[in-house]
Write a protein that holds these residues in place. Structure first.
Motif, PDB file in Angstrom:
ATOM      1  N   SER A 195      54.047 113.252   1.465  1.00 23.04           N
ATOM      2  CA  SER A 195      54.102 114.110   3.268  1.00 23.04           C
ATOM      3  C   SER A 195      54.314 115.227   2.975  1.00 23.04           C
ATOM      4  O   SER A 195      54.487 115.771   4.030  1.00 23.04           O
ATOM      5  N   SER A 198      51.943 117.154   4.931  1.00 26.68           N
ATOM      6  CA  SER A 198      51.742 117.564   6.267  1.00 26.68           C
ATOM      7  C   SER A 198      51.638 118.235   6.840  1.00 26.68           C
ATOM      8  O   SER A 198      51.673 118.934   7.907  1.00 26.68           O
ATOM      9  N   PRO A 204      46.202 116.149   4.989  1.00 24.41           N
ATOM     10  CA  PRO A 204      45.921 114.474   5.430  1.00 24.41           C
ATOM     11  C   PRO A 204      45.654 114.473   5.512  1.00 24.41           C
ATOM     12  O   PRO A 204      45.113 112.703   5.050  1.00 24.41           O
ATOM     13  N   ASP A 208      43.043 111.845   3.006  1.00 25.87           N
ATOM     14  CA  ASP A 208      42.803 109.882   3.046  1.00 25.87           C
ATOM     15  C   ASP A 208      41.164 110.324   2.772  1.00 25.87           C
ATOM     16  O   ASP A 208      40.580 109.185   2.353  1.00 25.87           O
TER      17      ASP A 208
END
Length: 720
Positions: A195, A198, A204, A208
């Motif tokens: 987190s 972010s 992020p 991914d």
């Protein structure tokens, strides 16, 4: 970015046959001829095999291996004209042990030398009889095909030899460590909490892509005060959680300790290994084998880890790519960033170039579209950054008329007192000693450059007819007799003042009762307590303070900015931001005082905490002047005769240009330089061609057995 192996310019005689190897008898030769005639349309390989079966064998004679009898060997000889594989016969007794990638001993030019077995085949293009392998040193496949391809690509990129790259990539063998059984592979860690990423745009999305096994390249600008070791550990854990490997390369052992601890805390001690050249031979080889055998997926290390043979790599990371420790000082002088770029491209993995600042090379990756910038929003950045005060602002001059020229103006003392009042330490960064003195404008202090090639000007020393020699370019050697500053038009030159003057003693007297701690070459501190203290350090040796520093004083800015170096401004900003990132945010009272004029672009980049803007400006200026990375440049150093021989034998590409040669080092009694250097620059698309041409020129010199050594380096960091 990989390139094919350059073809040899001529055929060299293969190594002579071993003295213990028997000559073929007439009966054996007759049987071989009969077998060939009888086979008819059979292939040459089948005919040789049939002849070997029918030929009578003498007692004690070696027989070729029943399958794949030809071994392609890379000999460990750093001569450019021998930079190719050589074919040897695999004896039957070594058939099982001679596996691709193993270490072997072969007879080459009458001597036993080390080598690596790259491949085994059925046939050979060599028309005479092959010599046999002498022995297999170890059956451990230390040079798998993927690592061999990377080393070959790096050698081609830098115009070097494969044997030189293999010396950097493979640690020395330790038999006891090699005999130990392989450890069980560490279990895949759980997907970590990411987190914190972010806060960064595209952060992020990059993670991914790593989790999905898709190739993604990013240039990450970390926020001030960021726990960057934890962020890198999270990125590595994302790759490891899906069964892929990760290689994280940092500049020095202090950064290595922090990143290793963060990875171990997140994934466990058994899931990560630290590789560093300072380890003992047994421990270094043991850890390297654990990576090779697939027991560990995550590798953290200094530049020695850039060739770590991780299985199924998914992520490569280089932190602070502008640090000169990332450049290997051994031939062919590869840079960690470029090696990891090659590996990421070849394996379709992800690459992350991280740091508080940004280099021109990283900016080129962003502008070319090869990498995506991972930045924080400006509002988030302003909340995390400390307040920056350049010495010489109008309100400071109004209070302190000497603020422009004082080494420690009143605003610096004020910032330090505020930090002590808050119970926090203050960081004082001073430049190193020993920079090469150069010339700058006597009015505005802009570095002086040559009008012909834009190289740096310097005083060559000596005299002509009793008068001192005029300034001359360090690149092309052309004297400058009519200097005019391009910034202000002044005709005056001045020497750049460098070095720090007893900074710790001065500050100790200014703040009695406050402890003074130093961190530098003699002793580098890793951390300091979060209580009032003066921490005086040189760039790169800043310790981490518990809770952050209350203030940072960046002194003697002209000593850094005035260096005669292509990367002087870029390096100055990198060092300032590395120190400033350790300071608390402005909302918590954090403050930076920098000893340089506010109007300078590098100071403005620090004030706004915008290294991307400065990197774009720097890259644009280098394009205009023809400097790396917009151009590719090579340096040729050696005796005057050696440099001249290389240049005379070097066909230049269409955009090629030779600068110099210019003298280096000492002069003899007749005024002749003992060493010279010439620079060759070409357009970036022709960089691979330049590397190949330099490699071929070095090969011709080695084939002629030239006695005088020459040092050839592509993309050198220092162009002075």
């Amino acid at each position: 970015m990989s390139s094919s192996e350059p073809a040899p310019l001529w055929d060299l005689p293969e190594p002579s046959r071993s003295a213990s190897e028997p000559k073929a008898s007439s009966s054996r030769a007759g049987a071989a001829k009969a077998a060939v005639a009888k086979s008819g349309a059979a292939s040459g390989a089948a005919a040789k095999k049939a002849a070997a079966k029918k030929a009578p064998s003498r007692k004690g004679a070696q027989q070729p291996a029943p399958e794949l009898p030809v071994a392609k060997i890379v000999v460990d000889i750093p001569l450019a004209h021998l930079d190719r594989t050589f074919d040897y016969q695999v004896p039957d007794k070594l058939h099982e042990a001679a596996v691709p990638g193993c270490r072997v001993r072969v007879r080459f030019a009458g001597q036993l030398v080390d080598g690596y077995l790259v491949e085994r085949t059925d046939t050979t293009e060599y028309e005479r009889k092959l010599a046999y392998l002498e022995r297999v040193t170890s059956s451990e496949p230390v040079l798998p095909p993927s690592l061999h391809a990377v080393c070959r690509s790096v050698a081609d990129r830098y115009g070097g030899t494969l044997s030189d790259v293999l010396r950097l990539a493979l640690p020395p063998r330790h038999a006891k460590a090699e005999a130990e059984p392989a450890s069980e592979p560490a279990p895949s860690p759980d997907v970590p909490d990411v987190s914190a990423w972010s806060r960064y745009q595209w952060g992020p999305a990059f993670l991914d892509a790593v989790a999905d096994g898709k190739p993604a390249n990013a240039v990450w600008q970390a926020l001030p005060g960021e726990d960057w070791p934890r962020r890198l550990a999270e990125a590595a854990a994302v790759a490891a959680s899906c069964g892929r490997g990760a290689v994280l390369v940092v500049p020095d052992h202090r950064d290595l300790t922090r990143v290793h601890e963060a990875c171990a805390a997140l994934m466990g001690e058994d899931a990560v290994v630290a590789l560093i050249a300072g380890l003992g031979p047994a421990e270094r080889y043991r850890r390297w084998l654990a990576v090779l055998r697939g027991g560990v997926r995550v590798v953290v290390g200094t530049r020695a880890a850039m060739f770590a043979p991780v299985a199924d790599p998914g992520l490569f990371v280089v932190w602070d790519d502008g640090d000169d420790l990332h450049l290997d000082p051994h031939a062919p002088y590869p840079h960690v960033r470029d090696v990891l770029m090659d590996r990421a491209h070849a394996t379709k993995s992800s690459l992350l170039v991280g740091g508080f600042a940004r280099t021109a090379e990283a900016q080129l990756l962003v502008e070319s579209g090869w990498a995506q910038a991972v930045l924080a929003d400006r509002a988030v950045l302003r909340a995390a950054a400390p307040r920056v005060t350049p010495v010489g602002e109008d309100f400071d001059v109004a209070r302190d008329e000497a603020a422009r020229v004082a080494r420690l103006p009143a605003v610096a003392f004020e910032a330090a007192r505020q930090a002590f009042a808050a119970g926090l330490p203050a960081l004082i960064q001073v430049p190193r000693r020993g920079y090469v003195p150069g010339l700058a404008c006597g009015n505005c202090r802009t570095p002086a450059h040559c009008r012909r090639c834009a190289g740096p000007l310097a005083l060559p020393g000596g005299s002509v007819d009793g008068a001192p020699k005029p300034p001359a370019c360090r690149w092309c050697g052309v004297p400058e007799t009519a200097f005019h500053c391009q910034a202000c038009g002044s005709v005056r030159l001045r020497a750049v003042i460098v070095g720090a003057k007893r900074t710790a003693e001065e500050l100790g007297r200014a703040f009695p009762g406050v402890p003074v701690r130093t961190s530098g070459a003699a002793e580098v501190l890793a951390t300091v307590p979060g209580r009032p203290a003066l921490v005086v350090c040189t760039p790169g040796a800043e310790p981490v303070a518990e809770g952050g520093y209350g203030a940072a004083l960046l002194l003697d800015g002209w000593a850094l900015l005035g260096r005669q170096d292509l990367r002087a401004a870029e390096e100055t900003l990198r060092r300032w931001m590395a120190a400033g990132a350790l300071v608390r945010p402005a909302a918590s009272g954090g403050r930076i005082v920098v000893g340089a004029e506010a109007g300078l672009s590098v100071v403005q980049a620090l004030v706004r905490w915008d290294p991307a803007w400065h990197a774009a400006l720097e890259l644009g200026q280098r394009r205009e002047l023809g400097f790396p990375p917009a151009m590719r440049m090579a340096s040729v150093e050696g005796t005057p005769d050696a440099v001249a021989s290389v240049l005379d034998d070097l066909p230049l590409p269409d955009t090629g240009e030779v600068l110099g040669p210019v003298p280096l080092g000492d002069f003899d009694a007749d005024g002749n330089a003992s060493r010279e250097r010439a620079l060759v620059r070409v357009a970036r698309p022709e960089g691979k061609t330049l590397a190949a041409l330099l490699h071929d020129a070095a090969a011709r010199r080695d084939a002629r057995k030239a006695a005088e050594p020459v040092r050839i380096q592509l993309d050198p960091l220092e162009l002075i």
